[in-house]
Design a protein around this motif. Structure first.
Motif, PDB file in Angstrom:
ATOM      1  N   LEU A 188      44.753  14.886-101.531  1.00  0.00           N
ATOM      2  CA  LEU A 188      44.559  13.596-102.182  1.00  0.00           C
ATOM      3  C   LEU A 188      45.716  12.650-101.854  1.00  0.00           C
ATOM      4  CD1 LEU A 188      43.008  11.782-104.214  1.00  0.00           C
ATOM      5  CD2 LEU A 188      44.424  12.805-105.987  1.00  0.00           C
ATOM      6  N   PHE A 189      46.942  13.148-101.922  1.00  0.00           N
ATOM      7  CA  PHE A 189      48.103  12.323-101.588  1.00  0.00           C
ATOM      8  C   PHE A 189      48.063  11.878-100.128  1.00  0.00           C
ATOM      9  CE2 PHE A 189      50.255  13.900-105.445  1.00  0.00           C
ATOM     10  CZ  PHE A 189      50.803  12.705-105.891  1.00  0.00           C
ATOM     11  N   ILE A 190      47.715  12.793 -99.231  1.00  0.00           N
ATOM     12  CA  ILE A 190      47.626  12.444 -97.809  1.00  0.00           C
ATOM     13  C   ILE A 190      46.590  11.341 -97.604  1.00  0.00           C
ATOM     14  CG2 ILE A 190      46.834  13.282 -95.554  1.00  0.00           C
ATOM     15  CD1 ILE A 190      49.590  14.318 -96.073  1.00  0.00           C
ATOM     16  N   ALA A 191      45.409  11.534 -98.188  1.00  0.00           N
ATOM     17  CA  ALA A 191      44.333  10.558 -98.016  1.00  0.00           C
ATOM     18  C   ALA A 191      44.724   9.203 -98.595  1.00  0.00           C
ATOM     19  CB  ALA A 191      43.044  11.071 -98.662  1.00  0.00           C
ATOM     20  N   ALA A 192      45.259   9.201 -99.796  1.00  0.00           N
ATOM     21  CA  ALA A 192      45.631   7.935-100.427  1.00  0.00           C
ATOM     22  C   ALA A 192      46.721   7.223 -99.633  1.00  0.00           C
ATOM     23  CB  ALA A 192      46.094   8.180-101.864  1.00  0.00           C
ATOM     24  N   TYR A 193      47.724   7.951 -99.212  1.00  0.00           N
ATOM     25  CA  TYR A 193      48.826   7.340 -98.469  1.00  0.00           C
ATOM     26  C   TYR A 193      48.339   6.788 -97.131  1.00  0.00           C
ATOM     27  CZ  TYR A 193      53.834   6.638 -97.872  1.00  0.00           C
ATOM     28  OH  TYR A 193      55.070   6.085 -97.756  1.00  0.00           O
ATOM     29  N   ASP A 194      47.520   7.548 -96.428  1.00  0.00           N
ATOM     30  CA  ASP A 194      47.044   7.103 -95.120  1.00  0.00           C
ATOM     31  C   ASP A 194      46.067   5.935 -95.239  1.00  0.00           C
ATOM     32  OD1 ASP A 194      47.114   7.210 -92.330  1.00  0.00           O
ATOM     33  OD2 ASP A 194      45.468   8.637 -92.207  1.00  0.00           O
TER      34      ASP A 194
ATOM     35  N   PRO B 202      53.771  10.192 -94.278  1.00  0.00           N
ATOM     36  CA  PRO B 202      55.211  10.440 -94.256  1.00  0.00           C
ATOM     37  C   PRO B 202      55.549  11.906 -93.981  1.00  0.00           C
ATOM     38  CG  PRO B 202      54.459  10.143 -96.512  1.00  0.00           C
ATOM     39  CD  PRO B 202      53.273   9.880 -95.621  1.00  0.00           C
ATOM     40  N   ASN B 203      56.671  12.104 -93.327  1.00  0.00           N
ATOM     41  CA  ASN B 203      57.113  13.459 -92.981  1.00  0.00           C
ATOM     42  C   ASN B 203      57.317  14.332 -94.210  1.00  0.00           C
ATOM     43  OD1 ASN B 203      57.091  12.985 -90.229  1.00  0.00           O
ATOM     44  ND2 ASN B 203      59.220  12.306 -90.191  1.00  0.00           N
ATOM     45  N   TRP B 204      57.853  13.770 -95.278  1.00  0.00           N
ATOM     46  CA  TRP B 204      58.116  14.574 -96.472  1.00  0.00           C
ATOM     47  C   TRP B 204      56.822  15.137 -97.058  1.00  0.00           C
ATOM     48  CZ3 TRP B 204      55.905  13.342-101.084  1.00  0.00           C
ATOM     49  CH2 TRP B 204      55.462  12.025-101.269  1.00  0.00           C
ATOM     50  N   LEU B 205      55.749  14.383 -96.948  1.00  0.00           N
ATOM     51  CA  LEU B 205      54.469  14.843 -97.484  1.00  0.00           C
ATOM     52  C   LEU B 205      53.867  15.935 -96.603  1.00  0.00           C
ATOM     53  CD1 LEU B 205      52.568  14.380 -99.805  1.00  0.00           C
ATOM     54  CD2 LEU B 205      51.576  12.462 -98.575  1.00  0.00           C
ATOM     55  N   VAL B 206      54.014  15.802 -95.305  1.00  0.00           N
ATOM     56  CA  VAL B 206      53.540  16.847 -94.388  1.00  0.00           C
ATOM     57  C   VAL B 206      54.346  18.125 -94.597  1.00  0.00           C
ATOM     58  CG1 VAL B 206      53.326  17.515 -91.966  1.00  0.00           C
ATOM     59  CG2 VAL B 206      52.698  15.218 -92.674  1.00  0.00           C
ATOM     60  N   LEU B 207      55.668  17.994 -94.694  1.00  0.00           N
ATOM     61  CA  LEU B 207      56.536  19.155 -94.886  1.00  0.00           C
ATOM     62  C   LEU B 207      56.244  19.860 -96.206  1.00  0.00           C
ATOM     63  CD1 LEU B 207      58.842  20.851 -93.786  1.00  0.00           C
ATOM     64  CD2 LEU B 207      60.433  19.267 -94.887  1.00  0.00           C
ATOM     65  N   ALA B 208      56.030  19.083 -97.258  1.00  0.00           N
ATOM     66  CA  ALA B 208      55.691  19.685 -98.555  1.00  0.00           C
ATOM     67  C   ALA B 208      54.399  20.491 -98.458  1.00  0.00           C
ATOM     68  CB  ALA B 208      55.564  18.594 -99.621  1.00  0.00           C
ATOM     69  N   GLY B 209      53.410  19.952 -97.784  1.00  0.00           N
ATOM     70  CA  GLY B 209      52.141  20.675 -97.623  1.00  0.00           C
ATOM     71  C   GLY B 209      52.298  21.928 -96.786  1.00  0.00           C
ATOM     72  N   ALA B 210      53.103  21.852 -95.733  1.00  0.00           N
ATOM     73  CA  ALA B 210      53.324  23.027 -94.888  1.00  0.00           C
ATOM     74  C   ALA B 210      54.047  24.123 -95.671  1.00  0.00           C
ATOM     75  CB  ALA B 210      54.113  22.642 -93.644  1.00  0.00           C
ATOM     76  N   LEU B 211      55.041  23.738 -96.457  1.00  0.00           N
ATOM     77  CA  LEU B 211      55.772  24.732 -97.264  1.00  0.00           C
ATOM     78  C   LEU B 211      54.867  25.349 -98.333  1.00  0.00           C
ATOM     79  CD1 LEU B 211      59.232  22.968 -97.645  1.00  0.00           C
ATOM     80  CD2 LEU B 211      58.647  24.924 -96.188  1.00  0.00           C
ATOM     81  N   LEU B 212      54.033  24.536 -98.950  1.00  0.00           N
ATOM     82  CA  LEU B 212      53.067  25.072 -99.921  1.00  0.00           C
ATOM     83  C   LEU B 212      52.082  26.029 -99.253  1.00  0.00           C
ATOM     84  CD1 LEU B 212      52.227  21.973-102.145  1.00  0.00           C
ATOM     85  CD2 LEU B 212      53.204  24.134-102.924  1.00  0.00           C
TER      86      LEU B 212
END
Length: 166
Positions: A10-16, A23-33
């Motif tokens: 949801l965050f990825i879709a809304a932000y994009d 943003p890199n921080w959002l991609v990194l957070a998803g990868a770590l999760l």
């Protein structure tokens, strides 16, 4: 972890959709999760480490070609890699197909509205201003299609549909 996955999508879709970038921080957070979900065996789509790593590598590597051609942003590429960790290799192709169909429909609608005499304002209302490209090769090329957003929507649909069909 399913709810964390859906919130991340949801965050990825809304932000994009709003800013035409991921943003890199959002991609990194998803990868770590995704890595945590794999370690604890709590992923929304059950698969093993090999499938997750292959999905991440394929998602990143394939879209990297489009980035190299200048038709896709780096955030879309990184997101595809993180998404591959979540969905694994087997679900990646259907997610790509669904996301690409949605992005294609967006592009066709955008083109139609750009050519319609009344549409420039309607297009601006519906699609917003495109984010300028960030690479040095084509500083004037704008990004109109929020591809990561459509991949995120496709991944959410795939997860929900896959759970109901099993």
């Amino acid at each position: 972890m399913t709810s964390a996955y859906l919130v991340w999508l949801l965050f990825i879709a809304a932000y994009d959709f709003r800013q035409r970038r991921v943003p890199n921080w959002l991609v990194l957070a998803g990868a770590l999760l995704a890595l945590a979900a794999l370690a604890w065996g709590m992923g929304p789509i059950q698969h093993d480490w090999a499938a997750a790593l292959l999905g991440a590598g394929l998602g990143f590597g394939f879209l990297l070609l489009f980035y190299a051609l200048g038709v896709m942003g780096a955030g879309d590429v990184k997101f595809a890699g993180a998404l591959g960790l979540w969905v694994g290799l087997s679900a990646l192709l259907p997610v790509w197909i669904i996301g690409s169909i949605l992005a294609s429909l967006h592009a066709v609608l955008w083109l139609i509205l750009q050519r319609w005499p009344v549409a420039p304002r309607l297009s601006l209302v519906l699609f917003g201003r495109p984010a300028p490209a960030s690479d040095n090769r084509s500083p004037t090329r704008a990004r109109f299609i929020p591809y990561a957003a459509y991949l995120a929507l496709a991944a959410a649909v795939w997860m929900v549909w896959g759970r109901q069909s099993s």
